[in-house]
Design a protein around this motif. Structure first.
Motif, mmCIF file in Angstrom:
data_model
loop_
_atom_site.group_PDB
_atom_site.id
_atom_site.type_symbol
_atom_site.label_atom_id
_atom_site.label_comp_id
_atom_site.label_asym_id
_atom_site.label_seq_id
_atom_site.Cartn_x
_atom_site.Cartn_y
_atom_site.Cartn_z
ATOM 1 N N ASN A 1 -5.173 -28.347 2.528
ATOM 2 C CA ASN A 1 -5.136 -28.733 3.944
ATOM 3 C C ASN A 1 -3.780 -29.246 4.416
ATOM 4 O O ASN A 1 -3.708 -29.921 5.440
ATOM 5 C CB ASN A 1 -6.185 -29.831 4.263
ATOM 6 C CG ASN A 1 -7.595 -29.348 4.034
ATOM 7 O OD1 ASN A 1 -7.932 -28.220 4.351
ATOM 8 N ND2 ASN A 1 -8.417 -30.194 3.451
ATOM 9 N N CYS A 2 -2.700 -28.926 3.679
ATOM 10 C CA CYS A 2 -1.387 -29.382 4.138
ATOM 11 C C CYS A 2 -0.742 -28.350 5.057
ATOM 12 O O CYS A 2 0.333 -28.587 5.592
ATOM 13 C CB CYS A 2 -0.475 -29.680 2.948
ATOM 14 S SG CYS A 2 0.048 -28.212 2.058
ATOM 15 N N GLY A 3 -1.375 -27.203 5.247
ATOM 16 C CA GLY A 3 -0.838 -26.163 6.123
ATOM 17 C C GLY A 3 -0.156 -25.042 5.370
ATOM 18 O O GLY A 3 0.576 -24.256 5.972
ATOM 19 N N VAL B 1 4.622 -30.612 2.445
ATOM 20 C CA VAL B 1 4.123 -31.990 2.480
ATOM 21 C C VAL B 1 3.547 -32.250 3.864
ATOM 22 O O VAL B 1 4.202 -31.996 4.872
ATOM 23 C CB VAL B 1 5.281 -32.978 2.169
ATOM 24 C CG1 VAL B 1 4.905 -34.399 2.546
ATOM 25 C CG2 VAL B 1 5.643 -32.891 0.697
ATOM 26 N N ASP B 2 2.318 -32.738 3.914
ATOM 27 C CA ASP B 2 1.679 -33.077 5.182
ATOM 28 C C ASP B 2 2.287 -34.388 5.675
ATOM 29 O O ASP B 2 2.035 -35.458 5.108
ATOM 30 C CB ASP B 2 0.166 -33.211 4.959
ATOM 31 C CG ASP B 2 -0.576 -33.663 6.197
ATOM 32 O OD1 ASP B 2 -1.792 -33.872 6.112
ATOM 33 O OD2 ASP B 2 0.067 -33.828 7.258
ATOM 34 N N ALA B 3 3.065 -34.326 6.731
ATOM 35 C CA ALA B 3 3.788 -35.507 7.201
ATOM 36 C C ALA B 3 2.848 -36.604 7.688
ATOM 37 O O ALA B 3 3.225 -37.768 7.783
ATOM 38 C CB ALA B 3 4.745 -35.112 8.334
ATOM 39 N N THR B 4 1.589 -36.242 8.000
ATOM 40 C CA THR B 4 0.648 -37.273 8.462
ATOM 41 C C THR B 4 0.009 -38.016 7.284
ATOM 42 O O THR B 4 -0.738 -38.965 7.486
ATOM 43 C CB THR B 4 -0.470 -36.658 9.327
ATOM 44 O OG1 THR B 4 -1.210 -35.728 8.528
ATOM 45 C CG2 THR B 4 0.106 -35.937 10.535
ATOM 46 N N PRO C 1 14.627 -24.733 -8.658
ATOM 47 C CA PRO C 1 15.119 -25.114 -7.330
ATOM 48 C C PRO C 1 13.930 -25.430 -6.430
ATOM 49 O O PRO C 1 12.889 -24.774 -6.508
ATOM 50 C CB PRO C 1 15.866 -23.860 -6.846
ATOM 51 C CG PRO C 1 16.232 -23.130 -8.086
ATOM 52 C CD PRO C 1 15.132 -23.401 -9.059
ATOM 53 N N MET C 2 14.134 -26.409 -5.570
ATOM 54 C CA MET C 2 12.987 -26.910 -4.805
ATOM 55 C C MET C 2 13.438 -27.431 -3.448
ATOM 56 O O MET C 2 14.523 -28.019 -3.339
ATOM 57 C CB MET C 2 12.369 -28.045 -5.603
ATOM 58 C CG MET C 2 11.108 -28.632 -5.068
ATOM 59 S SD MET C 2 10.541 -29.900 -6.200
ATOM 60 C CE MET C 2 9.359 -30.747 -5.178
ATOM 61 N N VAL C 3 12.634 -27.191 -2.414
ATOM 62 C CA VAL C 3 12.860 -27.819 -1.112
ATOM 63 C C VAL C 3 11.520 -28.395 -0.649
ATOM 64 O O VAL C 3 10.460 -27.942 -1.090
ATOM 65 C CB VAL C 3 13.400 -26.828 -0.048
ATOM 66 C CG1 VAL C 3 14.724 -26.235 -0.464
ATOM 67 C CG2 VAL C 3 12.402 -25.750 0.261
ATOM 68 N N ILE C 4 11.630 -29.375 0.238
ATOM 69 C CA ILE C 4 10.408 -29.985 0.788
ATOM 70 C C ILE C 4 10.281 -29.575 2.252
ATOM 71 O O ILE C 4 11.222 -29.745 3.033
ATOM 72 C CB ILE C 4 10.464 -31.519 0.674
ATOM 73 C CG1 ILE C 4 10.433 -31.911 -0.794
ATOM 74 C CG2 ILE C 4 9.297 -32.162 1.418
ATOM 75 C CD1 ILE C 4 10.613 -33.394 -1.043
ATOM 76 N N ALA C 5 9.122 -29.013 2.607
ATOM 77 C CA ALA C 5 8.850 -28.658 4.000
ATOM 78 C C ALA C 5 7.922 -29.729 4.557
ATOM 79 O O ALA C 5 6.773 -29.843 4.136
ATOM 80 C CB ALA C 5 8.189 -27.281 4.083
ATOM 81 N N LEU C 6 8.449 -30.537 5.465
ATOM 82 C CA LEU C 6 7.664 -31.620 6.046
ATOM 83 C C LEU C 6 6.873 -31.035 7.223
ATOM 84 O O LEU C 6 7.394 -30.854 8.317
ATOM 85 C CB LEU C 6 8.644 -32.708 6.525
ATOM 86 C CG LEU C 6 8.199 -34.156 6.524
ATOM 87 C CD1 LEU C 6 7.625 -34.573 5.197
ATOM 88 C CD2 LEU C 6 9.388 -35.052 6.861
ATOM 89 N N ASP D 1 11.967 -40.435 9.177
ATOM 90 C CA ASP D 1 13.403 -40.203 9.030
ATOM 91 C C ASP D 1 13.596 -39.204 7.892
ATOM 92 O O ASP D 1 13.673 -39.572 6.719
ATOM 93 C CB ASP D 1 14.093 -41.533 8.728
ATOM 94 C CG ASP D 1 15.608 -41.427 8.781
ATOM 95 O OD1 ASP D 1 16.273 -42.463 8.841
ATOM 96 O OD2 ASP D 1 16.125 -40.287 8.748
ATOM 97 N N ALA D 2 13.683 -37.921 8.268
ATOM 98 C CA ALA D 2 13.765 -36.874 7.253
ATOM 99 C C ALA D 2 15.063 -36.970 6.462
ATOM 100 O O ALA D 2 15.096 -36.712 5.249
ATOM 101 C CB ALA D 2 13.642 -35.508 7.923
ATOM 102 N N LYS D 3 16.127 -37.362 7.126
ATOM 103 C CA LYS D 3 17.432 -37.465 6.445
ATOM 104 C C LYS D 3 17.379 -38.551 5.369
ATOM 105 O O LYS D 3 17.899 -38.407 4.267
ATOM 106 C CB LYS D 3 18.549 -37.807 7.450
ATOM 107 C CG LYS D 3 18.863 -36.695 8.411
ATOM 108 C CD LYS D 3 19.715 -35.617 7.759
ATOM 109 C CE LYS D 3 19.883 -34.419 8.697
ATOM 110 N NZ LYS D 3 19.659 -33.175 8.009
ATOM 111 N N LYS D 4 16.744 -39.657 5.715
ATOM 112 C CA LYS D 4 16.621 -40.772 4.771
ATOM 113 C C LYS D 4 15.776 -40.346 3.574
ATOM 114 O O LYS D 4 16.107 -40.643 2.415
ATOM 115 C CB LYS D 4 15.958 -41.962 5.477
ATOM 116 C CG LYS D 4 16.077 -43.289 4.742
ATOM 117 C CD LYS D 4 15.533 -44.395 5.633
ATOM 118 C CE LYS D 4 15.610 -45.723 4.934
ATOM 119 N NZ LYS D 4 15.010 -46.803 5.757
ATOM 120 N N LEU D 5 14.696 -39.613 3.856
ATOM 121 C CA LEU D 5 13.829 -39.117 2.775
ATOM 122 C C LEU D 5 14.619 -38.180 1.869
ATOM 123 O O LEU D 5 14.514 -38.239 0.646
ATOM 124 C CB LEU D 5 12.607 -38.409 3.373
ATOM 125 C CG LEU D 5 11.609 -37.804 2.378
ATOM 126 C CD1 LEU D 5 10.993 -38.864 1.483
ATOM 127 C CD2 LEU D 5 10.490 -37.043 3.120
#
Lengths: 58, 755
Positions: free
Chosen positions: B11-13, B87-90, B108-113, B127-131
C-alpha cells in the motif's frame, strides 16, 4: 431439407461443440502456462483490471 | 537491458508507480515455485530502455513469508542495477524500517518519497534534503497517483545505477555493531557478496543465513555467551529490530514537521469516520444496515416503503412511455427501474423483433423456429434480464471495497469470528464470494493456517455469488406474487443472510470437530478512507458486463441448445411434434428419474408431471448457476403449449415470468420455492469453482469430503426449510437433532482434547 434449416442445425452444433472444445483447450493451456493452481476454468485473472496480460496466472 | 527493482511496504503506491512507468508494456506472471505475482515492464523515457520489476509488498527482508523471500532473493541473486525504494511519506518511520535493511545490500539505491500530495494536503512538511543528507541516499519526492516527479526519479535512479555502491548499516554504533563488523570481515574473506547484509542476518540467526554460513554461526554463539542485554537478553533479532527503530526515531523524526498544535492529538478524517463505523457495539448493526440498504436500492418494488401512502395501481405516468416502469402503487427502487427499462425496451423489444424476424424467414421449418425462439431466445432472455441488477449490486460492493469500508468490516468482525474459530482475515475471501467464488477461493492463500483455509474454502460458496442472483431474483419475484410478502428485496436479503448463517454454523461445526485448532492472530493495516474513483468503478462494471454477456452467449447459449434438444426429442431420436406430449422427451424422463431425490426438499415428486423441471434446472446449475434460470426460460417456452392446455395461458418474457409459469404448472409452494433457492445457493457450486477448490485444497481426500459437505449441507438445510415451512411442528424434530449433534460434539471434544 431447406438450406436455412441445415444452416441452423450446423450453427447450433458448432456452438455446442465449439464451447466444449474451447473449455478443454483453455484448461490445458492454463495448466501449461500458468501457476499450478490455475485450472483455466474461468477468466477471472485475464479480466482483472490489475492484470495487464492475458495469460492465466491465478 | 538494465534492470530496476521497485521495493516497498504494501500500500505504499508501488503498483501505481509501476503502472505509470510501464504502461501497456507490463507483463504479469508468477515467481517460479510460489504463487506470488511477478510484474515486469519497460520504461522507455531514459537514455536506454530500463526493465522495471515490481517486487511484492513487504515490511522486511526476513524469511517468514513467500513475498519476503522472493524480494530478498531477487535483490541478492539477480543484482538489479538499481533498487527504487518507495516510501509512503504519510507513514515515514514505519516505511524506513525496510529502507534500513535494503541499504545493507551492495546495490545502488534511491528513495522515492511517495504520496507527497497527501502530505501537503494534511499541512505536514517533510524536508527531503535533510532526509537525503542523514540517510546518505538520493531522496526524490513523487506522487505516483498524480504522476508527479516520475521523470526526475528515473533520471536520478539511472545516474545511481552507473555508480557501484557498498552497503551501509544504521547498527554500526549499536551494542551489536562490533559483532556485525567481525562477521562481515569473515564473510568478506570467503568472497561472499553483500557481506554486510548477510552478517546482520546471521547475527539475527536468520534461517536462510544460518544454513548457508554455518561456520559464522559459531562466532555469534560464542558472542552470546559473553553478552546479555537488560531488556532483550540474547534475543539478537529483537535487538536488531529495536536498534533500527531507535535509529529511525532519533535521526529521522526531525525531517517531518506535523501540522498539529502542541498537546493536541490530530484525528484524521478516517479516524473520525472510524469512531462511528467501527464502534464496539454499533459496528456490526451498521454493517447489516448498509447491506440491507444495498439490497433495498437494488431489488425493492416499494422503495422506502412508501407504497402504503398510495392506491394499489397508482402510477402518475399512466398512458405515457414510462407506464409501469417507475411507479406501480409505490415507487420502484433505482435497481428495479433500470431492470424494467432494460427488459421492456431493450431485451423485450430486441428479442421480440428477432423472434418475429425468424418466423418470417421463408422456408424455415417449425422446429427451427422453436429452436431459436424457445431454446435460444427463451434461455438468453431469462438470463440477460438480470444483467442490470447484477451490475448494480456489483457496483455497490465495489464502492464499499474501494472506499476502504470492507477492510473495517473485517476488523470489526474479527472478535465475532474468533468465537467461531476464524480470524477476521477470513472475512475478505468470504466477501469476495459475493462477486465470484473462484477468486475468493484463490484469495484464501492469505490464510496461513491450513485448517482455517480449508474451512473458509468450504463456506465461500454459501456467500451467494453474482451468478446465483438471477435464481434469487426470479424466485423471490414469484414468491412475492404468491405470498403476503410483497417486497422481493426482503426475500433476497433474507436469503443472503441465510447463506451467512449457514456459513457460520458450518464453521462452528468444523472447528469444533475435525478442524480444531488455535485461531491465528490477525494484524491488518487499515487503509485510509477514500472516494472511489468513478473511472475505475466504471471499468469494473464494464468488465463485469462483458464477462456476463460473454458467458451468456457461450456456455449458457450452448446449454440452452442442449436443453431444447433434450426437451424436443425422444430416446428414439424422433422429434416431438405434439407439444402436449413433452413428457415423452429425453429430458423429461431423466428429470423424472432424479425427481424423487428432491421430494424431501419440496420440489420433487409432489410437484406432479412437470415437477421434473425444478430437478433439471438445479442440475444444470452445476455448469453455471445462471443456467438455472436459463433452463427455466427454455423449458417454460418449450412447455408453454402443454401448460396452457392444462393450466392457463402463459406469457413468458423473462426469468421471473418463466418461474411463475413453472409454479403455476407444478403447484410449488412458498416453502418449496424457498427450499429451492436455499438448495441452489448451498449445493455444489459451478464447475469452475469446483475445479478451483480442487486446486486450492491440500489433498484429494479433503476435496472429496468438501463435495460431500456441500451436498449434505444443502440437502439438510433445504429439507429443514421445506418441512418446517409446511409442517411447523417438525421444528421440534429438527431441534432435537440439533441438540443431539451439539451433545455429540461436546462429548467428542472431551474425548479428543487438543494437546
Amino acid at each position: 431439407m431447406e438450406p436455412i434449416n441445415i444452416l441452423i442445425i450446423v450453427f447450433a452444433a458448432a456452438i455446442v461443440i465449439g464451447v466444449t472444445v474451447a473449455s478443454i483447450v483453455k484448461k490445458r493451456k492454463a495448466k501449461k502456462s500458468g501457476s499450478p493452481a490455475c485450472t483455466g476454468c474461468c477468466d477471472c485473472c485475464t479480466r482483472c483490471p490489475s492484470a495487464t496480460n492475458k495469460e492465466h496466472t491465478l | 537491458m538494465i534492470k530496476f527493482a521497485l521495493a516497498g511496504n504494501p500500500n505504499c503506491g508501488k503498483t501505481t508507480l509501476f503502472n505509470s512507468l510501464t504502461g501497456s508494456t507490463a507483463h504479469v506472471g508468477n515467481w517460479p515455485g510460489v504463487t506470488v505475482d511477478k510484474r515486469e515492464g519497460v520504461y522507455k523515457k531514459c537514455a536506454e530502455p530500463i526493465s522495471i520489476v515490481d517486487l511484492p509488498g513487504i515490511y522486511s527482508l526476513s524469511p517468514y513469508t513467500p513475498e519476503e523471500v522472493v524480494s530478498r532473493n531477487f535483490i541478492l541473486d539477480e543484482q538489479p542495477d538499481c533498487v527504487i525504494n518507495i516510501v509512503d511519506a504519510t507513514n515515514l518511520e514505519r516505511n524506513l524500517y525496510l529502507t534500513t535493511q535494503i541499504m545493507e545490500i551492495d546495490v545502488p539505491m534511491v528513495i522515492a518519497l511517495n504520496m507527497m500530495d497527501e502530505v501537503a494536503k494534511s499541512g505536514d512538511k517533510i524536508d527531503a534534503k535533510k532526509l537525503e543528507s542523514k540517510i546518505g541516499l538520493p531522496v526524490i519526492e513523487i506522487s505516483a497517483l498524480k504522476c508527479q516527479g516520475m521523470d526526475e526519479l528515473m533520471e536520478r535512479a539511472y545516474e545511481e545505477s552507473k555508480k557501484p555502491r557498498e552497503g551501509t548499516t544504521v547498527l554500526k554504533h549499536s551494542a551489536l555493531g562490533h559483532l556485525i563488523g567481525d562477521v562481515k570481515i569473515s564473510l568478506e574473506g570467503k568472497g561472499v557478496s553483500s557481506p554486510l547484509f548477510h552478517s546482520v542476518k546471521l547475527v539475527e540467526m536468520d534461517e536462510i543465513e544460518t544454513e548457508a554460513h554455518s561456520d559464522c554461526v559459531k562466532m555469534v554463539e560464542a558472542f552470546k555467551k559473553t553478552f546479555n542485554d537488560d531488556i532483550f537478553g540474547t534475543d539478537f533479532e529483537a535487538m536488531v529490530a529495536d536498534g533500527r527503530y531507535k535509529y529511525i526515531s532519533q535521526n529521522f523524526s526531525s525531517v517531518l514537521t506535523r501540522n498539529v498544535k502542541k498537546g493536541e492529538e490530530r484525528l484524521t478524517n478516517s479516524d473520525k469516520i472510524d469512531k462511528v463505523l467501527t464502534h464496539r457495539i454499533w459496528g456490526i448493526p451498521i454493517f447489516l444496515a448498509v447491506l440491507f440498504a444495498i439490497f433495498h436500492l437494488t431489488f425493492s418494488e416499494n422503495f422506502l416503503f412508501l407504497g402504503g401512502f398510495f392506491a394499489e395501481d397508482w402510477d402518475p405516468l399512466k398512458r405515457t412511455w414510462f407506464e409501469g416502469l417507475i411507479f406501480n402503487g409505490g415507487i420502484f427502487s433505482p435497481g428495479v427501474m433500470i431492470f424494467n427499462v432494460w427488459n421492456e425496451i431493450i431485451v423485450g423489444k430486441l428479442f421480440g423483433l428477432i423472434g418475429s424476424g425468424v418466423e418470417s424467414i421463408s422456408g424455415i421449418a417449425p422446429w427451427a423456429v422453436s429452436l431459436i425462439n424457445d431454446g435460444v431466445l427463451g434461455g438468453l432472455t431469462a438470463v440477460l434480464s438480470f444483467l442490470p441488477q447484477i451490475l448494480i449490486l456489483f457496483l455497490f460492493f465495489s464502492i464499499l471495497e474501494d472506499s476502504g469500508y470492507m477492510a473495517r468490516v473485517a476488523f470489526i468482525l474479527d472478535k465475532l469470528f474468533r468465537k467461531f474459530g476464524l480470524s477476521g482475515r477470513a472475512f475478505m475471501p468470504m466477501i469476495m464470494g459475493f462477486g465470484c467464488s473462484v477468486p475468493a477461493m484463490a484469495n484464501t492463500r492469505t490464510l496461513a493456517d491450513e485448517k482455517e483455509r480449508t474451512a473458509t474454502i468450504r463456506v465461500i460458496p454459501f456467500f451467494s455469488c453474482g451468478a446465483k442472483l438471477p435464481i434469487l431474483t426470479a424466485i423471490a419475484g414469484a414468491i412475492a406474487t404468491m405470498s403476503s410478502i410483497k417486497n422481493p428485496d426482503i426475500i433476497t436479503y433474507s436469503m443472503y443472510l441465510l447463506g451467512i448463517v449457514v456459513a457460520i454454523l458450518s464453521v462452528l461445526l468444523m472447528r469444533n470437530t475435525t478442524m480444531r485448532g488455535d485461531v491465528p492472530p490477525f494484524i491488518m493495516e487499515l487503509p485510509s478512507y477514500r472516494t472511489p474513483q468513478f473511472k475505475s468503478l466504471m471499468m469494473l462494471i464494464w468488465d463485469k458486463a462483458k464477462h456476463f454477456i460473454k458467458k451468456a452467449f457461450t456456455v449458457i447459449l450452448a446449454s440452452t441448445i442442449v436443453i431444447w434438444f433434450l426437451t424436443n426429442f425422444t430416446w428414439e431420436w424422433k422429434m416431438i411434434e405434439d407439444k402436449t406430449a413433452v413428457s415423452q422427451s429425453i429430458l423429461a424422463s431423466l428429470g423424472r428419474f432424479i425427481q424423487p431425490l428432491f421430494t424431501p426438499l419440496g420440489f420433487g415428486s409432489q410437484l406432479g408431471k412437470y415437477g421434473w423441471v425444478f430437478a433439471v434446472a438445479a442440475v444444470t446449475g452445476l455448469i453455471a448457476k445462471e443456467d438455472v434460470i436459463g433452463s427455466f426460460g427454455t423449458l417454460a417456452a418449450c412447455l408453454a403449449a402443454a401448460i396452457s392446455v392444462e393450466v392457463a395461458d402463459i406469457d413468458i418474457d423473462g426469468g421471473v415470468s418463466a418461474v411463475q409459469a413453472m409454479v403455476d404448472a407444478t403447484g410449488a409452494t412458498v416453502p418449496g420455492l424457498i427450499s429451492f433457492i436455499a438448495f441452489n445457493m448451498l449445493t455444489i457450486p459451478c464447475f469452475a469453482t469446483v475445479a478451483t477448490a480442487k486446486a486450492e485444497l491440500s489433498s484429494k481426500k479433503t476435496f472429496n469430503l468438501t463435495l460431500l459437505f456441500w451436498i449434505g449441507a444443502s440437502y439438510v438445510v433445504s429439507a429443514a426449510i421445506y418441512l418446517i415451512g409446511t409442517w411447523p411442528l417438525t421444528a421440534i424434530i429438527f431441534a432435537g437433532v440439533v441438540a443431539a449433534v451439539v451433545v455429540g460434539i461436546v462429548l467428542y471434544n472431551r474425548s479428543h482434547k487438543i494437546a
